[in-house]
Design a protein around this motif. Structure first.
Motif, PDB file in Angstrom:
ATOM      1  N   ILE A 114      60.417  51.413  97.982  1.00 59.18           N
ATOM      2  CA  ILE A 114      60.417  51.972  97.569  1.00 59.18           C
ATOM      3  C   ILE A 114      59.428  52.316  96.746  1.00 59.18           C
ATOM      4  O   ILE A 114      59.482  52.252  96.528  1.00 59.18           O
ATOM      5  CB  ILE A 114      61.753  52.569  96.338  1.00 59.18           C
ATOM      6  CG1 ILE A 114      63.168  53.180  97.219  1.00 59.18           C
ATOM      7  CG2 ILE A 114      61.403  54.070  95.588  1.00 59.18           C
ATOM      8  CD1 ILE A 114      64.848  53.046  96.404  1.00 59.18           C
ATOM      9  N   MET A 115      58.358  52.982  96.901  1.00 62.76           N
ATOM     10  CA  MET A 115      57.143  52.876  95.980  1.00 62.76           C
ATOM     11  C   MET A 115      57.135  53.802  94.948  1.00 62.76           C
ATOM     12  O   MET A 115      57.883  54.138  94.907  1.00 62.76           O
ATOM     13  CB  MET A 115      56.432  53.788  96.979  1.00 62.76           C
ATOM     14  CG  MET A 115      55.051  53.831  96.140  1.00 62.76           C
ATOM     15  SD  MET A 115      53.971  54.462  94.990  1.00 62.76           S
ATOM     16  CE  MET A 115      54.205  55.959  94.971  1.00 62.76           C
ATOM     17  N   MET A 116      57.135  52.712  93.813  1.00 61.17           N
ATOM     18  CA  MET A 116      56.694  53.002  92.734  1.00 61.17           C
ATOM     19  C   MET A 116      55.597  53.220  91.786  1.00 61.17           C
ATOM     20  O   MET A 116      54.257  52.130  92.454  1.00 61.17           O
ATOM     21  CB  MET A 116      57.903  51.764  91.840  1.00 61.17           C
ATOM     22  CG  MET A 116      57.923  52.705  90.299  1.00 61.17           C
ATOM     23  SD  MET A 116      58.880  51.095  89.475  1.00 61.17           S
ATOM     24  CE  MET A 116      58.260  50.329  88.218  1.00 61.17           C
ATOM     25  N   ALA A 117      55.548  54.578  91.236  1.00 56.83           N
ATOM     26  CA  ALA A 117      53.818  54.810  90.920  1.00 56.83           C
ATOM     27  C   ALA A 117      54.230  54.582  88.891  1.00 56.83           C
ATOM     28  O   ALA A 117      55.924  54.605  89.154  1.00 56.83           O
ATOM     29  CB  ALA A 117      53.747  55.961  91.419  1.00 56.83           C
ATOM     30  N   GLY A 118      53.748  54.519  88.266  1.00 51.52           N
ATOM     31  CA  GLY A 118      53.207  54.012  87.227  1.00 51.52           C
ATOM     32  C   GLY A 118      52.374  55.699  85.950  1.00 51.52           C
ATOM     33  O   GLY A 118      51.386  55.447  86.870  1.00 51.52           O
ATOM     34  N   LEU A 119      53.172  55.547  85.264  1.00 49.54           N
ATOM     35  CA  LEU A 119      51.830  57.015  84.821  1.00 49.54           C
ATOM     36  C   LEU A 119      51.950  56.223  82.797  1.00 49.54           C
ATOM     37  O   LEU A 119      52.900  56.092  82.511  1.00 49.54           O
ATOM     38  CB  LEU A 119      52.105  57.953  84.411  1.00 49.54           C
ATOM     39  CG  LEU A 119      51.468  58.778  85.047  1.00 49.54           C
ATOM     40  CD1 LEU A 119      52.374  58.780  86.781  1.00 49.54           C
ATOM     41  CD2 LEU A 119      51.415  60.160  85.453  1.00 49.54           C
ATOM     42  N   VAL A 120      50.969  55.551  82.545  1.00 48.95           N
ATOM     43  CA  VAL A 120      50.671  55.019  80.844  1.00 48.95           C
ATOM     44  C   VAL A 120      50.333  56.954  79.992  1.00 48.95           C
ATOM     45  O   VAL A 120      48.636  57.090  80.349  1.00 48.95           O
ATOM     46  CB  VAL A 120      50.525  54.005  81.362  1.00 48.95           C
ATOM     47  CG1 VAL A 120      49.409  53.373  79.365  1.00 48.95           C
ATOM     48  CG2 VAL A 120      50.721  53.082  82.014  1.00 48.95           C
ATOM     49  N   VAL A 121      50.937  56.817  79.338  1.00 45.92           N
ATOM     50  CA  VAL A 121      50.404  58.499  78.327  1.00 45.92           C
ATOM     51  C   VAL A 121      49.865  57.735  77.674  1.00 45.92           C
ATOM     52  O   VAL A 121      51.114  58.105  76.493  1.00 45.92           O
ATOM     53  CB  VAL A 121      51.717  59.343  78.960  1.00 45.92           C
ATOM     54  CG1 VAL A 121      51.419  60.376  78.153  1.00 45.92           C
ATOM     55  CG2 VAL A 121      52.254  59.121  80.591  1.00 45.92           C
ATOM     56  N   THR A 122      48.907  57.264  77.491  1.00 44.66           N
ATOM     57  CA  THR A 122      48.783  56.634  76.100  1.00 44.66           C
ATOM     58  C   THR A 122      47.036  57.114  75.338  1.00 44.66           C
ATOM     59  O   THR A 122      45.882  57.061  75.574  1.00 44.66           O
ATOM     60  CB  THR A 122      48.734  55.555  75.699  1.00 44.66           C
ATOM     61  OG1 THR A 122      47.475  55.009  76.697  1.00 44.66           O
ATOM     62  CG2 THR A 122      49.846  54.558  76.223  1.00 44.66           C
TER      63      THR A 122
END
Length: 159
Positions: A114-122
């Motif tokens: 499963i392709m995993m993306a990340g969002l770092v909301v800082t």
């Protein structure tokens, strides 16, 4: 080229000969995306984005150590069950909390392909604990991300 020239070239493209080269099958189905918030601030963002009508996206918050997820309505569900028909997962973090959950979810996605993306909301911070929490697990990482980035990512993948 004049406006009338463009119209006639479009008309020529409508011939049977040209039509033979058209792609004549429907677009792929919407992605079965799972969006998981890792901390309280990320959960607020995920909750707001979840209010939009999405085709197949589902929204959760993570509970350490990550074997369970909590739906936006408060129901606890097993991670494995939610990944069964998923092809994309997005982790959202603002603080770096729940690092163990990020690792558990990342490992589960890896073994399932499963392709995993990340969002770092800082906002305003280019380095953070949230970045180091997501970096080892996400193939795609948006840093620093904003709430609109999650919305646009889901829209672009037709989630």
């Amino acid at each position: 080229m004049t406006q009338s020239g463009l119209v006639s070239s479009c008309a020529r493209a409508a011939t049977a000969e040209e039509a033979a080269f058209r792609i004549d099958y429907p677009l792929a189905a919407a992605r079965n995306t799972r969006v998981v918030a890792l901390d309280a601030a990320a959960e607020e963002i995920v909750r707001r984005v979840s209010q939009t009508q999405w085709a197949q996206a589902r929204f959760y918050s993570a509970v350490d150590p990550g074997h369970s997820l909590v739906t936006m309505s408060g129901k606890t569900v097993p991670l494995a069950g939610e990944l069964e028909d998923s092809n994309t997962l997005v982790l959202v973090s603002s603080s770096g909390d729940n690092a163990q959950a990020a690792a558990t979810i990342g490992a589960a996605c890896l073994v399932r392909g499963i392709m995993m993306a990340g969002l770092v909301v800082t906002p305003g911070q280019l380095t953070s604990v949230a970045l180091s929490t997501l970096r080892p697990h996400a193939r795609i990482l948006l840093v620093p991300a904003e709430e609109d980035d999650l919305f646009e990512l889901l829209r672009a993948t037709r989630s």
